[in-house]
Design an enzyme around this catalytic site. Structure first.
Site, PDB file in Angstrom:
ATOM      1  CE1 TYR A   1      -9.370  -4.279   1.336  1.00 21.23           C
ATOM      2  CE2 TYR A   1      -9.141  -2.192   0.172  1.00 21.23           C
ATOM      3  CZ  TYR A   1      -8.613  -3.185   0.993  1.00 21.23           C
ATOM      4  OH  TYR A   1      -7.323  -3.084   1.458  1.00 21.23           O
TER       5      TYR A   1
ATOM      6  CE  LYS B   1      -3.764  -2.268   2.594  1.00 21.19           C
ATOM      7  NZ  LYS B   1      -4.280  -2.472   3.972  1.00 21.19           N
TER       8      LYS B   1
ATOM      9  CD  GLU C   1      -8.299 -10.064  -2.998  1.00 19.62           C
ATOM     10  OE1 GLU C   1      -7.067 -10.068  -2.847  1.00 19.62           O
ATOM     11  OE2 GLU C   1      -9.099  -9.850  -2.067  1.00 19.62           O
TER      12      GLU C   1
ATOM     13  CG  ASN D   1      -2.799  -2.852   7.399  1.00 22.36           C
ATOM     14  OD1 ASN D   1      -2.756  -2.407   6.253  1.00 22.36           O
ATOM     15  ND2 ASN D   1      -3.816  -3.546   7.851  1.00 22.36           N
TER      16      ASN D   1
ATOM     17  CG  HIS E   1      -4.913  -6.475  -0.199  1.00 20.87           C
ATOM     18  ND1 HIS E   1      -6.005  -6.736   0.596  1.00 20.87           N
ATOM     19  CD2 HIS E   1      -4.966  -7.376  -1.212  1.00 20.87           C
ATOM     20  CE1 HIS E   1      -6.704  -7.733   0.065  1.00 20.87           C
ATOM     21  NE2 HIS E   1      -6.091  -8.141  -1.033  1.00 20.87           N
TER      22      HIS E   1
HETATM   23  P1  ADP Z   1      -6.818  -7.322   5.976  1.00 17.10           P
HETATM   24  O1  ADP Z   1      -6.084  -6.304   5.130  1.00 17.10           O
HETATM   25  O2  ADP Z   1      -5.981  -7.752   7.152  1.00 17.10           O
HETATM   26  O3  ADP Z   1      -7.368  -8.468   5.192  1.00 17.10           O
HETATM   27  P2  ADP Z   1      -9.561  -6.285   6.130  1.00 17.10           P
HETATM   28  O4  ADP Z   1      -9.835  -6.953   4.833  1.00 17.10           O
HETATM   29  O5  ADP Z   1     -10.469  -6.574   7.270  1.00 17.10           O
HETATM   30  O6  ADP Z   1      -8.058  -6.535   6.628  1.00 17.10           O
HETATM   31  O7  ADP Z   1      -9.580  -4.685   5.946  1.00 17.10           O
HETATM   32  C1  ADP Z   1      -8.964  -4.102   4.830  1.00 17.10           C
HETATM   33  C2  ADP Z   1      -8.094  -2.935   5.285  1.00 17.10           C
HETATM   34  O8  ADP Z   1      -8.917  -1.911   5.842  1.00 17.10           O
HETATM   35  C3  ADP Z   1      -7.094  -3.245   6.379  1.00 17.10           C
HETATM   36  O9  ADP Z   1      -5.882  -3.813   5.907  1.00 17.10           O
HETATM   37  C4  ADP Z   1      -6.863  -1.887   7.001  1.00 17.10           C
HETATM   38  O10 ADP Z   1      -5.981  -1.087   6.215  1.00 17.10           O
HETATM   39  C5  ADP Z   1      -8.256  -1.269   6.917  1.00 17.10           C
HETATM   40  N1  ADP Z   1      -9.087  -1.518   8.112  1.00 17.10           N
HETATM   41  C6  ADP Z   1      -9.726  -2.664   8.427  1.00 17.10           C
HETATM   42  N2  ADP Z   1     -10.449  -2.530   9.554  1.00 17.10           N
HETATM   43  C7  ADP Z   1     -10.264  -1.249   9.961  1.00 17.10           C
HETATM   44  C8  ADP Z   1     -10.756  -0.461  11.050  1.00 17.10           C
HETATM   45  N3  ADP Z   1     -11.595  -0.975  11.933  1.00 17.10           N
HETATM   46  N4  ADP Z   1     -10.335   0.837  11.151  1.00 17.10           N
HETATM   47  C9  ADP Z   1      -9.516   1.371  10.259  1.00 17.10           C
HETATM   48  N5  ADP Z   1      -9.020   0.697   9.189  1.00 17.10           N
HETATM   49  C10 ADP Z   1      -9.378  -0.592   9.044  1.00 17.10           C
HETATM   50 MG    MG Z   2      -8.948  -8.548   3.766  1.00 19.20          MG
END
Ligand code: ADP
Ligand code: MG
Length: 202
Positions: free
Chosen positions: A55, A15, A171, A157, A160
């Site tokens: 998403y 990202k 995807e 974080n 993805h």
């Molecule tokens: P992952 O990337 O670990 O698969 P998710 O698919 O649940 O996580 O969410 C997509 C992205 O959205 C996350 O990587 C993070 O950047 C952001 N995100 C998810 N949940 C939250 C939240 N509660 N608050 C802020 N950002 C979030």
């Molecule tokens: Mg995810």
């Protein structure tokens, strides 16, 4: 005929924060040294529409992600901002679009046995506050749901990574054309997958 495990593919996207924090090499190294094979890679600035489609490829993502966020609060003894998972993700998606379109991102396809699960394990869980030490998110990020809610932004974080084998195909199709994925042999695969190891001694 069933396909061998070694052909499993997964999507990884560094990202914009990963690029800005000069962690491109470090992130690639983690997957590379595990024995996975890089089969596609490109850099571009995604549009908000592209991110929303990404998403919502999984129709369950809104519910699952909302529930996971609410659980993250409750596990720490905190009160979530709302009890409605879909309200959580409605707000989240807007923040995610702003985050993911803020600069260049690097999309990659990694191939290898159990690549989806291996990449998720090396990447670590979503909220860096609770990501395991030794994972990429656990080692390189300071961030929490509490802090991002206070500031009205997405969790940063770095990465993805596709969540399930079923999602991987969808995807990868969204991010890459078929001809951008390269079929090639990597010499180390012989050591990783060869059954007899009979080609080493001269
Ligand atoms: P992952 O990337 O670990 O698969 P998710 O698919 O649940 O996580 O969410 C997509 C992205 O959205 C996350 O990587 C993070 O950047 C952001 N995100 C998810 N949940 C939250 C939240 N509660 N608050 C802020 N950002 C979030
Ligand atoms: Mg995810």
């Amino acid at each position: 005929m069933t396909t061998h495990f070694k052909y499993e593919k997964t999507l990884v996207v560094i990202k914009p924060d990963g690029v800005q924090r000069s962690l491109i090499g470090e992130i690639i190294k983690r997957y590379e040294r595990a024995g996975l094979k890089l089969v596609a890679m490109k850099m571009f600035v995604p549009t908000p529409e592209f991110i929303e489609t990404h998403y919502t490829l999984d129709p369950e993502w809104r519910r699952i992600t909302g529930e996971k966020t609410i659980k993250g609060y409750k596990d720490k003894g905190l009160v979530p901002p709302t009890e409605d998972p879909l309200e959580v993700t409605r707000i989240l998606l807007e923040r995610l679009k702003a985050y993911f379109t803020s600069g260049p991102a690097i999309a990659m396809v990694w191939q290898g046995a159990h690549s989806v699960a291996i990449v998720r394990k090396l990447t670590g869980s979503t909220e860096p506050l609770t990501s395991d030490v030794g994972t990429i998110r656990g080692d390189y990020v300071i961030d929490s749901y509490q802090m991002t809610d206070l500031d009205g932004r997405s969790i940063r974080n770095l990465i993805h990574a596709t969540g399930t084998v079923e999602e991987a195909e969808m995807e990868i199709k969204h991010w890459f054309k078929d001809e951008e994925i390269i079929n090639y042999r990597l010499v180390q695969e012989q050591i990783i997958y060869d059954v007899n190891l009979d080609g080493i001694l001269e």
